[in-house]
Scaffold this motif. Structure first.
Motif, PDB file in Angstrom:
ATOM      1  N   ALA A 172       0.742  -1.183  -0.071  1.00 14.09           N
ATOM      2  CA  ALA A 172      -0.012   0.091  -0.064  1.00 14.09           C
ATOM      3  C   ALA A 172       1.023   1.342   0.080  1.00 14.09           C
ATOM      4  CB  ALA A 172      -0.847   0.042   1.380  1.00 14.09           C
TER       5      ALA A 172
ATOM      6  N   ARG B 219      -8.097   8.511  -4.104  1.00 11.75           N
ATOM      7  CA  ARG B 219      -8.474   7.035  -3.432  1.00 11.75           C
ATOM      8  C   ARG B 219      -7.314   6.112  -2.951  1.00 11.75           C
ATOM      9  NH1 ARG B 219     -13.709   5.701  -7.236  1.00 11.75           N
ATOM     10  NH2 ARG B 219     -14.954   7.557  -6.124  1.00 11.75           N
ATOM     11  N   VAL B 220      -6.208   6.220  -3.850  1.00  5.06           N
ATOM     12  CA  VAL B 220      -5.133   5.446  -3.635  1.00  5.06           C
ATOM     13  C   VAL B 220      -4.318   5.625  -2.387  1.00  5.06           C
ATOM     14  CG1 VAL B 220      -2.823   4.617  -4.523  1.00  5.06           C
ATOM     15  CG2 VAL B 220      -4.668   4.610  -5.919  1.00  5.06           C
TER      16      VAL B 220
ATOM     17  N   THR C 262      -6.527   4.858   0.627  1.00  2.00           N
ATOM     18  CA  THR C 262      -6.308   3.342   1.125  1.00  2.00           C
ATOM     19  C   THR C 262      -5.082   3.162   1.477  1.00  2.00           C
ATOM     20  OG1 THR C 262      -7.530   2.682  -1.186  1.00  2.00           O
ATOM     21  CG2 THR C 262      -6.175   1.180  -0.450  1.00  2.00           C
ATOM     22  N   THR C 263      -4.056   3.816   1.318  1.00  2.00           N
ATOM     23  CA  THR C 263      -2.620   3.517   2.223  1.00  2.00           C
ATOM     24  C   THR C 263      -2.778   4.017   3.803  1.00  2.00           C
ATOM     25  OG1 THR C 263      -1.430   4.156  -0.159  1.00  2.00           O
ATOM     26  CG2 THR C 263      -0.515   4.260   2.201  1.00  2.00           C
TER      27      THR C 263
ATOM     28  N   VAL D 210      -5.791   3.802   5.051  1.00  2.00           N
ATOM     29  CA  VAL D 210      -6.480   2.810   5.899  1.00  2.00           C
ATOM     30  C   VAL D 210      -5.963   1.525   6.172  1.00  2.00           C
ATOM     31  CG1 VAL D 210      -8.501   1.126   5.531  1.00  2.00           C
ATOM     32  CG2 VAL D 210      -8.829   3.819   4.847  1.00  2.00           C
ATOM     33  N   VAL D 211      -5.050   1.216   5.030  1.00  2.00           N
ATOM     34  CA  VAL D 211      -4.230  -0.053   5.564  1.00  2.00           C
ATOM     35  C   VAL D 211      -3.366   0.023   6.569  1.00  2.00           C
ATOM     36  CG1 VAL D 211      -2.656  -1.683   4.327  1.00  2.00           C
ATOM     37  CG2 VAL D 211      -4.657  -0.904   3.030  1.00  2.00           C
TER      38      VAL D 211
ATOM     39  N   THR E 273     -12.166  -1.794   8.187  1.00  2.00           N
ATOM     40  CA  THR E 273     -11.346  -1.721   7.319  1.00  2.00           C
ATOM     41  C   THR E 273     -12.085  -1.974   5.983  1.00  2.00           C
ATOM     42  OG1 THR E 273      -9.465  -2.493   8.431  1.00  2.00           O
ATOM     43  CG2 THR E 273      -9.281  -2.329   5.983  1.00  2.00           C
TER      44      THR E 273
ATOM     45  N   LEU F  15     -12.740   0.935   3.051  1.00  2.00           N
ATOM     46  CA  LEU F  15     -12.425   0.545   1.734  1.00  2.00           C
ATOM     47  C   LEU F  15     -13.606   0.947   0.439  1.00  2.00           C
ATOM     48  CD1 LEU F  15      -9.607  -2.247   1.901  1.00  2.00           C
ATOM     49  CD2 LEU F  15      -9.204   0.294   1.567  1.00  2.00           C
TER      50      LEU F  15
ATOM     51  N   THR G 186     -14.353   4.146   0.398  1.00  2.00           N
ATOM     52  CA  THR G 186     -13.319   4.915  -0.648  1.00  2.00           C
ATOM     53  C   THR G 186     -13.598   4.792  -1.977  1.00  2.00           C
ATOM     54  OG1 THR G 186     -11.747   4.725   1.160  1.00  2.00           O
ATOM     55  CG2 THR G 186     -10.746   5.144  -0.996  1.00  2.00           C
ATOM     56  N   TRP G 187     -13.767   3.520  -2.292  1.00  2.00           N
ATOM     57  CA  TRP G 187     -13.706   3.110  -4.088  1.00  2.00           C
ATOM     58  C   TRP G 187     -15.224   2.949  -4.597  1.00  2.00           C
ATOM     59  CZ3 TRP G 187      -9.763   3.218  -6.642  1.00  2.00           C
ATOM     60  CH2 TRP G 187      -8.456   3.256  -5.878  1.00  2.00           C
TER      61      TRP G 187
END
Length: 246
Positions: free
Chosen positions: A19, A39-40, A43-44, A46-47, A80, A84, A87-88
């Motif tokens: 991520a 969004r990427v 995501t980073t 969130v992970v 999580t 996600l 997010t997407w």
């Protein structure tokens, strides 16, 4: 339990490393910053948060309070997944799906965060070879405050209404007590002096190492295997309990 911990740590490091690389690639991609890049990056984040929570929960691996980590782990997976999806997925802000996912994320995130906090505090306070004593009482009070604070956060999320000034004042007081207890427990648990006997004579020679009979060694090892812990932890807990009782 050690194998499980090794697998989980490997997965956490691997997933967040991937991520992180995607996040760096999104930032260094050049051109105008797009919604996909945003969004990427989200995501980073969130992970990364999920990885941190999982590592905190792993602090109780093999501990008698490991069920706290299990609850927190399940909640973190739900949080999580909801994050996600938010997010997407292209849900409208005022849609029922968005509202459901947001509530799911809020409730499960609070549970996961509280469990991670308590896992670290328990691991620091109730370590093998250290009597809990006053720290145990402080841990119980802090855990109670954390549970009430988490509940008071969840209630407005589910109720979609403002409980009022008195509610939030009470919440603020309990939150301060929760943080204060956490800071004190962390400081004393991580940096406090270990409770070990000191020789009365500075010139006293160290005691000879104690040896267990083969029968006792087998009993301790068998008990440790059945509880998913180590013989050293079993012996430390048994000595602490005997000394406390006497």
């Amino acid at each position: 339990m050690k194998d499980l911990r090794r697998v989980v740590v490997t997965l956490v490091i691997g997933s967040f490393s991937l991520a992180a690389l995607l996040g760096i690639a999104a930032l260094l991609g050049g051109g105008e910053f797009t919604e996909t890049q945003g969004r990427v990056l989200l995501t980073t984040v969130v992970v990364g948060v999920e990885s941190t929570v999982v590592l905190c929960l792993l602090a109780l691996a093999g501990h008698r309070f490991f069920p706290v980590s299990v609850v927190g782990g399940l909640a973190s997976v739900v949080a999580t997944g909801a994050a996600l999806t938010l997010t997407w997925a292209d849900f409208a802000w005022d849609s029922g799906a968005w509202d459901t996912l947001w509530k799911t994320f809020g409730v499960s995130g609070v549970v996961a965060g509280t469990a991670a906090q308590l896992a670290l505090l328990v691991a620091l306070t109730l370590r093998p070879g250290r009597a809990a004593g006053t720290l145990g009482l402080l841990l119980a009070g802090t855990a109670a405050a954390a549970a009430v604070v988490a509940t008071m956060v969840v209630v407005p999320i589910l109720g979609e209404s403002d409980p009022g000034g008195t509610y939030w004042r009470t919440f603020g007081v309990l939150a301060i007590l929760d943080v204060l207890g956490s800071v004190v427990l962390t400081a004393l648990g991580a940096f406090g002096r270990a409770r070990v006997p000191r020789p009365t004579d500075a010139a006293a020679t160290p005691a000879e190492p104690l040896a267990l009979t083969p029968d006792l060694q087998e009993r301790v090892a068998s008990y440790a295997r059945s509880r998913g812990t180590t013989p050293e932890r079993v012996l430390a807990a048994a000595v602490d309990r005997y000394l406390a009782a006497s």
